[in-house]
Design an enzyme around this catalytic site. Structure first.
Site, PDB file in Angstrom:
ATOM      1  N   HIS A 237      37.869 -46.481  52.019  1.00  0.00           N
ATOM      2  CA  HIS A 237      38.865 -46.175  52.788  1.00  0.00           C
ATOM      3  C   HIS A 237      39.762 -45.360  52.612  1.00  0.00           C
ATOM      4  CE1 HIS A 237      37.162 -49.573  55.136  1.00  0.00           C
ATOM      5  NE2 HIS A 237      37.369 -50.370  54.204  1.00  0.00           N
TER       6      HIS A 237
ATOM      7  N   HIS B 193      42.082 -51.686  56.284  1.00  0.00           N
ATOM      8  CA  HIS B 193      41.385 -50.454  56.310  1.00  0.00           C
ATOM      9  C   HIS B 193      42.202 -49.214  56.436  1.00  0.00           C
ATOM     10  CE1 HIS B 193      37.267 -52.304  57.530  1.00  0.00           C
ATOM     11  NE2 HIS B 193      37.974 -52.852  56.651  1.00  0.00           N
TER      12      HIS B 193
ATOM     13  N   ASP C 253      64.237 -51.379  70.706  1.00  0.00           N
ATOM     14  CA  ASP C 253      65.003 -50.720  71.888  1.00  0.00           C
ATOM     15  C   ASP C 253      65.224 -51.988  72.538  1.00  0.00           C
ATOM     16  OD1 ASP C 253      62.866 -51.589  73.309  1.00  0.00           O
ATOM     17  OD2 ASP C 253      62.439 -49.526  74.418  1.00  0.00           O
TER      18      ASP C 253
ATOM     19  N   THR D  13      56.396 -51.929  75.390  1.00  0.00           N
ATOM     20  CA  THR D  13      54.927 -51.991  75.048  1.00  0.00           C
ATOM     21  C   THR D  13      54.473 -52.095  73.485  1.00  0.00           C
ATOM     22  OG1 THR D  13      54.952 -49.763  75.399  1.00  0.00           O
ATOM     23  CG2 THR D  13      54.630 -50.965  77.437  1.00  0.00           C
TER      24      THR D  13
ATOM     25  N   CYS E 283      59.082 -52.352  70.834  1.00  0.00           N
ATOM     26  CA  CYS E 283      59.939 -51.843  72.285  1.00  0.00           C
ATOM     27  C   CYS E 283      59.029 -52.666  73.500  1.00  0.00           C
ATOM     28  CB  CYS E 283      59.476 -50.615  72.590  1.00  0.00           C
ATOM     29  SG  CYS E 283      57.992 -49.891  72.504  1.00  0.00           S
TER      30      CYS E 283
HETATM   31  C1  RB5 Z   1      61.650 -49.090  78.340  1.00  0.00           C
HETATM   32  O1  RB5 Z   1      61.865 -49.664  79.501  1.00  0.00           O
HETATM   33  C2  RB5 Z   1      60.242 -49.294  77.761  1.00  0.00           C
HETATM   34  O2  RB5 Z   1      59.752 -47.907  78.367  1.00  0.00           O
HETATM   35  C3  RB5 Z   1      60.305 -48.946  76.077  1.00  0.00           C
HETATM   36  O3  RB5 Z   1      60.469 -50.129  75.794  1.00  0.00           O
HETATM   37  C4  RB5 Z   1      58.561 -48.844  75.834  1.00  0.00           C
HETATM   38  O4  RB5 Z   1      57.965 -49.787  76.195  1.00  0.00           O
HETATM   39  C5  RB5 Z   1      58.138 -47.538  75.647  1.00  0.00           C
HETATM   40  O5  RB5 Z   1      56.851 -47.322  75.348  1.00  0.00           O
END
Ligand code: RB5
Length: 146
Positions: A134, A99, A9, A68, A66
């Site tokens: 596994h 695993h 994203d 996080t 993304c």
């Molecule tokens: C975008 O601001 C953020 O929410 C997205 O990149 C991500 O971290 C969502 O989990």
């Protein structure tokens, strides 16, 4: 290895460019599912098509980035046939192949730096599943989808 699917994203876009350069240098073929700028988008719109390419067999594994890594991994794990791992360390990126036979690696561009991200990508792509005992655990995991 077959093609690598890659998607991000807006939060992951600059790091995706670094990963693409890295994949090219290593000689991997990839399919980029977007997005293509830092303009705000919704991560499911990009992560899910990349996962579908893995499930269909067009791509062997996917890398999703993304802010996080969490949103992408939540979406990915809702696609039947996907085992996505959200990682922020090299040990987990390697172990999830050994695993869990993970077929999708997710990470957060606001969590990891470029050097760590590229090391995780290398381990994720180069490490083979151990199989053996596994397999039964993965069968049990995949049965949850049914
Ligand atoms: C975008 O601001 C953020 O929410 C997205 O990149 C991500 O971290 C969502 O989990």
């Amino acid at each position: 290895m077959k093609k690598i699917a890659i998607a991000c994203d807006h939060g992951g876009y600059p790091l995706k460019l670094a990963v693409l350069r890295h994949l090219e240098k290593q000689g991997y073929e990839y399919e980029d599912f977007g997005c293509d700028s830092t303009d705000s988008v919704d991560y499911p719109d990009y992560g899910v098509p990349a996962c579908e390419a893995v499930v269909s067999g067009r791509c062997e594994r996917a890398i999703l980035i993304c802010g996080t890594g969490v949103g992408m991994s939540m979406c990915a794990n809702k696609v039947h046939g996907i085992r996505a791992a959200c990682c922020s360390d090299t040990f987990s990126a390697r172990m999830t192949r050994l695993h869990n036979d993970a077929n999708v690696l997710c990470f957060g561009a606001r969590v990891v730096g470029e050097g760590l991200a590229l090391d995780m990508v290398d381990l994720f792509l180069q490490t083979e599943f151990l199989g053996g005992y596994h397999c039964g655990r993965i069968e049990k995991m995949m049965k949850i989808e049914k």
